[in-house]
Design an enzyme around this catalytic site. Structure first.
Site, short mmCIF file in Angstrom:
data_model
loop_
_atom_site.label_atom_id
_atom_site.label_comp_id
_atom_site.label_asym_id
_atom_site.label_seq_id
_atom_site.Cartn_x
_atom_site.Cartn_y
_atom_site.Cartn_z
N HIS A 58 0.87 -1.18 0.00
CA HIS A 58 0.00 0.00 0.00
C HIS A 58 0.91 1.23 0.00
O HIS A 58 1.70 1.44 0.92
CB HIS A 58 -0.92 -0.01 1.22
CG HIS A 58 -1.87 -1.17 1.21
ND1 HIS A 58 -2.12 -1.96 2.30
CD2 HIS A 58 -2.62 -1.67 0.18
CE1 HIS A 58 -2.99 -2.90 1.96
NE2 HIS A 58 -3.31 -2.75 0.70
N GLU A 105 1.68 3.78 3.02
CA GLU A 105 2.04 3.26 4.34
C GLU A 105 3.55 3.43 4.52
O GLU A 105 4.35 2.53 4.26
CB GLU A 105 1.54 1.82 4.48
CG GLU A 105 0.02 1.80 4.39
CD GLU A 105 -0.61 0.43 4.46
OE1 GLU A 105 -1.85 0.35 4.40
OE2 GLU A 105 0.13 -0.56 4.57
N HIS A 135 3.26 -3.18 6.88
CA HIS A 135 2.20 -2.21 6.60
C HIS A 135 2.05 -1.25 7.78
O HIS A 135 2.62 -1.46 8.85
CB HIS A 135 0.85 -2.94 6.43
CG HIS A 135 0.76 -3.79 5.22
ND1 HIS A 135 -0.05 -3.48 4.15
CD2 HIS A 135 1.39 -4.96 4.89
CE1 HIS A 135 0.07 -4.42 3.22
NE2 HIS A 135 0.94 -5.32 3.65
N GLU A 182 1.42 -5.00 10.87
CA GLU A 182 0.97 -3.60 10.92
C GLU A 182 1.79 -2.91 12.01
O GLU A 182 1.65 -3.22 13.19
CB GLU A 182 -0.53 -3.54 11.26
CG GLU A 182 -1.43 -4.32 10.32
CD GLU A 182 -1.71 -3.61 9.00
OE1 GLU A 182 -1.37 -2.40 8.89
OE2 GLU A 182 -2.26 -4.26 8.10
ZN LIG Z 1 -1.44 -1.97 4.20
#
Ligand SMILES: [Zn+2]
Length: 359
Positions: free
Chosen positions: A66, A69, A160, A224
């Site tokens: 992404h 990020e 992420h 994350e």
């Molecule tokens: Zn992500």
């Protein structure tokens, strides 16, 4: 036109601004006998001097699947530059992938579609740049891990940051392992990296970590690391623990990820564990959550609470989604996903005793 091999610094910057420098594979040796292989724009491999073919740990860090990020992208960029500058000496074979370069340039999650739904063959047909890139990442990841003799000491961390605030700002998703046991050593390493919670996925998906877990049989996680912020606006302190762990894994003796060496760790407790209870898909244009937009990830609801509803074009209720048990918590709510994609996960706590570990 000069190739990146003639510059050998600012890899991510050149990958983003001058992709024509990366039309074919480039290889060279650093003075410290580390071999560098640039496979494509944003994809670089380092092979340490003492590497014996097939032996030792093999580590893949992917970031920017992404594009907005940024914290993991900045950490990986720092690591790549430190390796190129030889201020960090590598002890494992390492590949770093900066995945969605065009999305980084526009500071968006993606250009055409969510790349982390395009793995495991979901990139066919390849009618946009994200699908082409996902296929390329798959090929290079398979080739990278195919050179390892022992997949049990191979690792892929897909890094992420989350869109929303979270009761656990740092958490990881353990992809569905089918019949395999979970690795306790990996959960302890994630804890050491500052990961507070781990979700056990219990079904196949099209995420990158599920792909490498399934196809390459390596330890693989979606990680994350905190909340999404623009480039340059991340508070380094928020990511210090993860950064240290990611550097240490590749630049000191990687035996420290084994159980025995973790026994002396200052905080050997596991992250809080959850398993996925419900995966709620969006089927209708008119799809609404019954909680506010700023509700943090891991906020718990009670049995019978309505989480989401969808309506037809005349406003008639089509379907509602409710909690099926107390302490069921929401993760990754996104009402704007493409029809048929996941709009929400719910998770429930699970104890260590309920999990099957490899030790
Ligand atoms: Zn992500």
């Amino acid at each position: 036109m000069s190739l990146f091999a003639s510059q050998r610094t600012e890899f991510l910057h050149h990958s983003r601004t001058a992709p024509e420098q990366f039309t074919h594979t480039q290889e060279w040796w650093l003075p410290n006998q580390t071999q560098v292989v640039v496979h494509a724009a944003g994809i670089i491999e380092f092979i340490p001097s003492e590497y014996e073919k097939g032996k030792g740990s093999h580590v893949l860090y992917s970031c920017g699947v992404h594009g907005n990020e940024t914290a993991p992208i900045e950490i990986c960029n720092d690591l790549v530059e430190a390796l190129l500058a030889q201020t960090v000496t590598l002890t494992v074979r390492l590949m770093v992938q900066f995945a969605n370069l065009p999305a980084m340039d526009i500071a968006q999650r993606f250009i055409s579609e969510n790349m982390n739904r395009l793995f495991c063959g979901a990139h066919e047909p390849q009618h946009n740049a994200e699908r082409v890139r996902a296929a390329q990442l798959e090929q290079l990841t398979i080739a990278f891990f195919a050179q390892a003799d022992d997949p049990s000491i191979c690792y892929h961390y897909d890094l992420h940051t989350a869109i929303k605030d979270s009761a656990y700002p740092r958490f990881a998703v353990y992809p569905f392992l089918h019949d395999k046991a979970y690795s306790k050593a990996q959960l302890l390493w994630l804890a050491k990296a500052g990961i507070q919670a781990v979700l056990f996925s219990e079904s196949p998906t099209t995420t990158y970590s599920y792909f490498s877990s399934l196809q390459c049989s390596v330890h693989s996680f979606t990680v994350e690391l905190g909340k999404v912020k623009p480039f340059g606006q991340n508070d380094i302190a928020d990511f210090a623990q993860a950064r240290t762990a990611l550097f240490d894994l590749v630049s000191v003796d990687s035996s420290h990820v084994t159980d025995s060496s973790l026994q002396g760790a200052t905080d050997p407790s596991l992250p809080v564990l959850f398993r996925i209870k419900q995966m709620i898909l969006r089927h209708a244009e008119d799809f609404k959550f019954h909680f506010s937009d700023d509700t943090p990830n891991f906020t718990a609801f009670n049995q019978g609470d309505v989480l989401a509803s969808e309506y037809d074009e005349y406003g008639a209720l089509l379907q509602s989604y409710t909690c099926v048990q107390d302490a069921e918590a929401i993760v990754f709510p996104n009402a704007n996903v493409t029809l048929g994609q996941r709009a929400l996960l719910t998770v429930v706590p699970v104890t260590e005793q309920e999990c099957t570990f490899d030790v």
